[in-house]
Motif scaffolding. Structure first.
Motif, PDB file in Angstrom:
ATOM      1  N   MET A   1       0.846  -1.188   0.000  1.00 23.06           N
ATOM      2  CA  MET A   1       0.000   0.000   0.000  1.00 23.06           C
ATOM      3  C   MET A   1       0.885   1.244   0.000  1.00 23.06           C
ATOM      4  SD  MET A   1      -2.567   1.485   2.903  1.00 23.06           S
ATOM      5  CE  MET A   1      -1.198   2.395   3.624  1.00 23.06           C
ATOM      6  N   SER A   2       0.585   2.193  -0.872  1.00 20.17           N
ATOM      7  CA  SER A   2       1.376   3.420  -0.997  1.00 20.17           C
ATOM      8  C   SER A   2       0.592   4.599  -0.422  1.00 20.17           C
ATOM      9  CB  SER A   2       1.706   3.702  -2.459  1.00 20.17           C
ATOM     10  OG  SER A   2       2.406   2.607  -3.031  1.00 20.17           O
ATOM     11  N   VAL A   3       1.266   5.451   0.325  1.00 21.71           N
ATOM     12  CA  VAL A   3       0.641   6.626   0.919  1.00 21.71           C
ATOM     13  C   VAL A   3       0.734   7.787  -0.068  1.00 21.71           C
ATOM     14  CG1 VAL A   3       0.670   8.254   2.834  1.00 21.71           C
ATOM     15  CG2 VAL A   3       1.242   5.839   3.237  1.00 21.71           C
ATOM     16  N   LEU A   4      -0.414   8.310  -0.479  1.00 21.88           N
ATOM     17  CA  LEU A   4      -0.457   9.459  -1.376  1.00 21.88           C
ATOM     18  C   LEU A   4      -0.520  10.766  -0.584  1.00 21.88           C
ATOM     19  CD1 LEU A   4      -3.020   8.051  -3.961  1.00 21.88           C
ATOM     20  CD2 LEU A   4      -0.516   7.885  -4.008  1.00 21.88           C
ATOM     21  N   ARG A   5      -1.293  10.750   0.481  1.00 23.65           N
ATOM     22  CA  ARG A   5      -1.425  11.927   1.349  1.00 23.65           C
ATOM     23  C   ARG A   5      -1.715  11.424   2.763  1.00 23.65           C
ATOM     24  NH1 ARG A   5      -6.137  15.693  -0.322  1.00 23.65           N
ATOM     25  NH2 ARG A   5      -7.329  14.132   0.815  1.00 23.65           N
ATOM     26  N   PRO A   6      -0.931  11.851   3.773  1.00 21.55           N
ATOM     27  CA  PRO A   6      -1.126  11.289   5.115  1.00 21.55           C
ATOM     28  C   PRO A   6      -2.183  11.993   5.959  1.00 21.55           C
ATOM     29  CG  PRO A   6       0.799  12.684   5.091  1.00 21.55           C
ATOM     30  CD  PRO A   6       0.286  12.660   3.664  1.00 21.55           C
ATOM     31  N   GLY A   7      -2.667  13.164   5.532  1.00 21.29           N
ATOM     32  CA  GLY A   7      -3.556  13.926   6.401  1.00 21.29           C
ATOM     33  C   GLY A   7      -2.764  14.575   7.523  1.00 21.29           C
ATOM     34  N   PRO A   8      -3.455  15.219   8.484  1.00 25.39           N
ATOM     35  CA  PRO A   8      -2.753  15.929   9.565  1.00 25.39           C
ATOM     36  C   PRO A   8      -1.830  15.035  10.393  1.00 25.39           C
ATOM     37  CG  PRO A   8      -5.068  16.563   9.502  1.00 25.39           C
ATOM     38  CD  PRO A   8      -4.920  15.413   8.557  1.00 25.39           C
ATOM     39  N   LEU A   9      -2.289  13.818  10.708  1.00 26.33           N
ATOM     40  CA  LEU A   9      -1.462  12.895  11.497  1.00 26.33           C
ATOM     41  C   LEU A   9      -2.026  11.490  11.337  1.00 26.33           C
ATOM     42  CD1 LEU A   9       0.761  12.263  13.575  1.00 26.33           C
ATOM     43  CD2 LEU A   9      -0.919  12.716  15.378  1.00 26.33           C
ATOM     44  N   THR A  10      -1.223  10.608  10.776  1.00 26.81           N
ATOM     45  CA  THR A  10      -1.585   9.202  10.653  1.00 26.81           C
ATOM     46  C   THR A  10      -0.404   8.374  11.134  1.00 26.81           C
ATOM     47  OG1 THR A  10      -3.032   9.630   8.749  1.00 26.81           O
ATOM     48  CG2 THR A  10      -2.317   7.359   9.096  1.00 26.81           C
ATOM     49  N   VAL A  11      -0.688   7.441  12.042  1.00 28.46           N
ATOM     50  CA  VAL A  11       0.359   6.585  12.613  1.00 28.46           C
ATOM     51  C   VAL A  11      -0.140   5.144  12.643  1.00 28.46           C
ATOM     52  CG1 VAL A  11       1.425   8.388  14.024  1.00 28.46           C
ATOM     53  CG2 VAL A  11      -0.472   7.050  14.957  1.00 28.46           C
ATOM     54  N   LEU A  12       0.792   4.221  12.781  1.00 30.30           N
ATOM     55  CA  LEU A  12       0.444   2.816  12.946  1.00 30.30           C
ATOM     56  C   LEU A  12       0.202   2.511  14.416  1.00 30.30           C
ATOM     57  CD1 LEU A  12       2.860   1.118  10.444  1.00 30.30           C
ATOM     58  CD2 LEU A  12       0.438   0.560  10.654  1.00 30.30           C
ATOM     59  N   LYS A  13      -0.804   1.678  14.677  1.00 30.01           N
ATOM     60  CA  LYS A  13      -1.110   1.290  16.051  1.00 30.01           C
ATOM     61  C   LYS A  13      -1.513  -0.180  16.097  1.00 30.01           C
ATOM     62  CE  LYS A  13      -0.615   5.159  18.400  1.00 30.01           C
ATOM     63  NZ  LYS A  13       0.281   5.274  19.578  1.00 30.01           N
ATOM     64  N   GLY A  57      -8.899  12.727   9.708  1.00 31.20           N
ATOM     65  CA  GLY A  57      -9.065  12.329   8.316  1.00 31.20           C
ATOM     66  C   GLY A  57      -7.974  12.849   7.404  1.00 31.20           C
ATOM     67  N   GLY A  58      -8.325  12.993   6.122  1.00 30.08           N
ATOM     68  CA  GLY A  58      -7.403  13.534   5.139  1.00 30.08           C
ATOM     69  C   GLY A  58      -6.451  12.516   4.536  1.00 30.08           C
ATOM     70  N   LEU A  59      -6.565  11.241   4.920  1.00 28.71           N
ATOM     71  CA  LEU A  59      -5.671  10.211   4.390  1.00 28.71           C
ATOM     72  C   LEU A  59      -6.101   9.806   2.980  1.00 28.71           C
ATOM     73  CD1 LEU A  59      -3.382   8.066   5.009  1.00 28.71           C
ATOM     74  CD2 LEU A  59      -5.261   6.520   5.620  1.00 28.71           C
ATOM     75  N   ARG A  60      -5.089   9.558   2.122  1.00 28.26           N
ATOM     76  CA  ARG A  60      -5.361   8.993   0.793  1.00 28.26           C
ATOM     77  C   ARG A  60      -4.244   8.013   0.481  1.00 28.26           C
ATOM     78  NH1 ARG A  60      -4.711  10.995  -4.526  1.00 28.26           N
ATOM     79  NH2 ARG A  60      -3.910  12.959  -3.681  1.00 28.26           N
ATOM     80  N   VAL A  61      -4.611   6.767   0.145  1.00 27.32           N
ATOM     81  CA  VAL A  61      -3.628   5.716  -0.124  1.00 27.32           C
ATOM     82  C   VAL A  61      -4.026   4.963  -1.392  1.00 27.32           C
ATOM     83  CG1 VAL A  61      -3.075   5.427   2.330  1.00 27.32           C
ATOM     84  CG2 VAL A  61      -4.843   3.991   1.277  1.00 27.32           C
ATOM     85  N   ARG A  62      -3.062   4.203  -1.943  1.00 27.76           N
ATOM     86  CA  ARG A  62      -3.349   3.345  -3.093  1.00 27.76           C
ATOM     87  C   ARG A  62      -2.935   1.918  -2.738  1.00 27.76           C
ATOM     88  NH1 ARG A  62      -0.417   5.583  -6.693  1.00 27.76           N
ATOM     89  NH2 ARG A  62      -2.035   6.770  -7.780  1.00 27.76           N
ATOM     90  N   PHE A  63      -3.839   0.986  -2.990  1.00 26.90           N
ATOM     91  CA  PHE A  63      -3.540  -0.417  -2.749  1.00 26.90           C
ATOM     92  C   PHE A  63      -3.004  -1.041  -4.036  1.00 26.90           C
ATOM     93  CE2 PHE A  63      -6.095   0.369   0.963  1.00 26.90           C
ATOM     94  CZ  PHE A  63      -5.525  -0.463   1.915  1.00 26.90           C
TER      95      PHE A  63
END
Length: 285
Positions: A1-13, A57-63
C-alpha cells in the motif's frame, strides 16, 4: 500500500508494548481501543493486527493488490476511487484503487484496518508508533509504502462488528472514573468539584495527554510527590489545578497526584474528544 497523502497525522497502532515498564518502555497502542478492535473484527483479522490511526481524516492511499478494508471510530467516510462507502462496513478494494478517509464531523481518531494487517517490522514486540518515546515506525508521510500481511488461515471471515456512536459535538461528554490513588491529596471541596463541574478540552492536548480547563482543584497536601507509575486514563493534577487525562502515549511515571482513573470505555471516549468539547467526570457505577 502506498501513501499518497497522510492527512494531519496518521500513525500505525496495535495493542502496544505492555509489560515492558522495567525497560522504561510505556505500553502506547491505539488511543481508542474499542474502535481499533472493531475495525480489525470487521476485516476478519486476528486481534491486535496493526492498523492506521488517522487524526481528523485527510488520508489517501493506493492499494497495489486486492484488499479488504474497514474504517471505524468516527463518522468519517471511507471512499474508494472517490465513491463513498457505508459506515463501518467491509469494503473489498481492487488492485490500483485509491482509498480515502474524509475529515469527520464528530470524533477525532479513525481506524483503517486491512485484512492481514500492516506488516512493518515490530519494535520491542509492537508495530505501534509511540510519539512520546519515539519508538516504532514514524508518522506516515507521502511516498511511504506499507506492506500488507497475509491473513492467517484461522482468521475469522470478514463480518460485522458492533458499532459505537461517534461523539456528538454539542453534548457534554461524560467520563466515568474510579477515585484514587491520590484523591486524599485534595480537599473535600476539590473532590466534590471534580465530580460536579464542567471542564473544557484544551487545544494543547495530544496522544500523550488531554488537557482540560475549568475550576482549579485545590490540594490538601502541598509537598512534593515522588514519581510513581501512571496508566492510560489517569487524571493527573499539576500545581495549576487543571486536570490532565493521560492517553495512549502517556509516560511511565508522573510526579503530580492522580485524583482518579478513567474506566477503559471512558478512556476510549476521551481519545475522541476535540478541543472545545465540554467534559464532566462521574464515579463509575
Amino acid at each position: 500500500m502506498s501513501v499518497l497523502r497522510p492527512g494531519p497525522l496518521t500513525v500505525l497502532k496495535d495493542r502496544g508494548r505492555p509489560g515492558r515498564a522495567a525497560l522504561g518502555v510505556a505500553p502506547s497502542g491505539a488511543a481508542d481501543r474499542g474502535a481499533f478492535d472493531r475495525a480489525n473484527a470487521l476485516v476478519g483479522n486476528a486481534p491486535g493486527a496493526a492498523a492506521l490511526e488517522i487524526v481528523l481524516g485527510g488520508l489517501r492511499v493506493r492499494f497495489d493488490a486486492p484488499a479488504v478494508v474497514a474504517l471505524a471510530g468516527t463518522d468519517a467516510v471511507l471512499t474508494v476511487d472517490g465513491r463513498p462507502t457505508g459506515a463501518e462496513s467491509v469494503v473489498r478494494v481492487a488492485a490500483g484503487a485509491e482509498v480515502g478517509v474524509t475529515a469527520p464531523r464528530r470524533g477525532l481518531r479513525s481506524y483503517l484496518a486491512v485484512r492481514g494487517g500492516f506488516a512493518v517490522a515490530p519494535v520491542l514486540g509492537s508495530r505501534s508508533t509511540d510519539l512520546l518515546a519515539g519508538l516504532g515506525p514514524p508518522r506516515l508521510a507521502a511516498g511511504d509504502v506499507l506492506p500488507v500481511g497475509d491473513a492467517p488461515p484461522d482468521a475469522a471471515s470478514p463480518g460485522r462488528a458492533g458499532r459505537a456512536a461517534a461523539e456528538r459535538g454539542g453534548d457534554v461528554a461524560v467520563l466515568e472514573v474510579d477515585l484514587g490513588p491520590r484523591d486524599d491529596w485534595f480537599t473535600a471541596d476539590a473532590v466534590a468539584t471534580f465530580l460536579d463541574a464542567e471542564y473544557t478540552v484544551s487545544p494543547a492536548g495530544d496522544a500523550v495527554g488531554l488537557r482540560l480547563s475549568g475550576p482549579a482543584l485545590a490540594r490538601r497536601h502541598t509537598r512534593e510527590l515522588p514519581s510513581e507509575g501512571v496508566v492510560r486514563g489517569s487524571v493527573q493534577v499539576p500545581p495549576d489545578g487543571m486536570p490532565i487525562v493521560f492517553q495512549a502515549d502517556h509516560p511511565l511515571t508522573g510526579g503530580y497526584p492522580v485524583i482518579a482513573v478513567l474506566t477503559p470505555a471512558s478512556a476510549d471516549r476521551a481519545a475522541q474528544l476535540r478541543p472545545g468539547r465540554r467534559v464532566v467526570f462521574r464515579r463509575a457505577a
